[in-house]
Write a protein that holds these residues in place. Structure first.
Motif, PDB file in Angstrom:
ATOM      1  N   ARG A   1      -8.713  58.353  30.710  1.00  0.00           N
ATOM      2  CA  ARG A   1      -8.872  57.170  31.445  1.00  0.00           C
ATOM      3  C   ARG A   1      -9.545  57.499  32.823  1.00  0.00           C
ATOM      4  NH1 ARG A   1      -3.216  53.813  30.020  1.00  0.00           N
ATOM      5  NH2 ARG A   1      -3.128  54.637  28.127  1.00  0.00           N
TER       6      ARG A   1
ATOM      7  N   TYR B   1     -11.116  51.619  31.919  1.00  0.00           N
ATOM      8  CA  TYR B   1     -10.941  52.354  30.600  1.00  0.00           C
ATOM      9  C   TYR B   1     -10.761  51.173  29.682  1.00  0.00           C
ATOM     10  CZ  TYR B   1      -8.958  54.637  26.791  1.00  0.00           C
ATOM     11  OH  TYR B   1      -8.595  55.207  25.381  1.00  0.00           O
TER      12      TYR B   1
ATOM     13  N   GLU C   1      -2.814  60.256  30.161  1.00  0.00           N
ATOM     14  CA  GLU C   1      -3.844  59.426  30.414  1.00  0.00           C
ATOM     15  C   GLU C   1      -5.308  60.296  30.678  1.00  0.00           C
ATOM     16  OE1 GLU C   1      -2.611  56.349  33.529  1.00  0.00           O
ATOM     17  OE2 GLU C   1      -0.998  55.796  32.065  1.00  0.00           O
TER      18      GLU C   1
END
Length: 331
Positions: free
Chosen positions: A71, A77, A68
């Motif tokens: 993000r 996000y 991730e």
């Protein structure tokens, strides 16, 4: 590249997030300040994804994630890339952590793939190991946003579920084998009516999906909500266990738990690296309960690793992988 064979017993995985690489931090800041386009951002983030995947491979994890890395926040996000959201004001989460709470100002709608290209890139550098797709769930998106448009929580929830389903369809078309919906907010409102509402949303997201269907929930009073969620249309619940000293185990046994279990065996809030015997003790504790077999148990951290130092995260994952290897021989 040949597909990696995931072990039949005690496969290892991650919940999703991994400590941010410096280049990911820079790229996120540049995009937020308008100095980098979305296209440039998605290209710039790839080296961070590669490093996150390589750390997981080094540790010996069977089912990896992209860490991730793109993000900045699990809700923001997605809100930034879903029609109907606008940026809100800064809100304190805890300690010195803040985020700009998204505001729903219009009908929420899927516009284009949000995670697909980065999942594909992670898969290209995963040495054939499957990459889990992790998506923030509709209930958490609902709870951690301000609604100025709908005025009806269920209506907003179901529209968000349709957005998530569209993303799931795009991922599955490209070969995703593991889809995880993250719903940490559910444990903060452990009431039957909330769980029932989310069950309908999960049916929208997962009905007919040909991939492993996973829901991750962590912290809060999970034992209060377990009776209302165990019939969700999912294959696996991924649950925090280590941080709460495995207090959920007798409840799972009492309620006749029969799905796969993502079993949190390392505490993501502790800088101490769990040793292999400690993790094996957690596995033994689960096996002695007798309600689940090793073929249904996935060993992983309690939650995402993003708040840990990178080396601590690496070593925690390595301990999990080494413990799993021994456990496969014992059970």
């Amino acid at each position: 590249m040949a597909s990696y064979r995931v072990p039949d017993k005690f496969p290892t995985t991650v919940v999703g997030s991994y400590p941010k690489m410096p280049q990911a931090e820079r790229a996120i800041k540049l995009r937020k300040s308008g100095q980098m386009s979305e296209e440039e951002f998605r290209e710039a983030i790839k080296s961070a994804i590669r490093e996150a995947v390589e750390d997981q491979l080094w540790a010996g994890i069977d089912i990896v994630s992209d860490g991730e890395q793109a993000r900045d926040d699990m809700v923001v996000y997605f809100a930034d890339r879903i029609r109907g959201f606008a940026a809100g004001e800064w809100v304190r989460v805890f300690d010195n952590e803040y985020f700009r709470k998204p505001v729903v100002v219009g009908k929420v709608e899927w516009v284009e793939p949000i995670t697909v290209d980065l999942w594909e890139y992670a898969s290209s550098v995963s040495a054939g190991r499957p990459v889990k797709a992790t998506l923030t769930g509709p209930y958490t998106m609902l709870e951690w946003s301000f609604d100025l448009r709908y005025g009806d929580r269920k209506e907003l929830l179901m529209d968000l579920a349709r957005v998530v389903r569209r993303e799931v369809d795009e991922l599955v078309k490209r070969g995703v084998r593991y889809v995880q919906i993250d719903e940490p907010a559910l444990s903060t409102r452990p009431f039957k009516e909330e769980a029932d509402m989310l069950r309908e949303a999960m049916d929208v997201i997962f009905r007919g999906v040909e991939a492993k269907r996973i829901v991750h929930i962590c912290y809060g009073r999970l034992e209060r909500i377990l009776p209302y969620i165990l019939d969700y249309p999912v294959d696996q619940f991924d649950l925090e266990m280590k941080n709460s000293n495995f207090r959920l185990l007798p409840y799972l046994k009492e309620y006749g738990y029969d799905k796969e279990l993502g079993y949190g065996v390392v505490d993501v809030h502790s800088l101490q690296v769990e040793r292999v015997p400690e993790i094996l003790g957690a596995v033994e504790r689960l096996m002695k309960e007798g309600f689940i077999g090793p073929e249904k148990v996935y060993l992983d951290p309690d939650c995402g690793l993003k708040r840990l130092p990178r080396e601590v995260a690496r070593m925690k994952l390595k301990s999990i992988a080494e413990a799993a290897r021994i456990a496969r021989e014992e059970w």
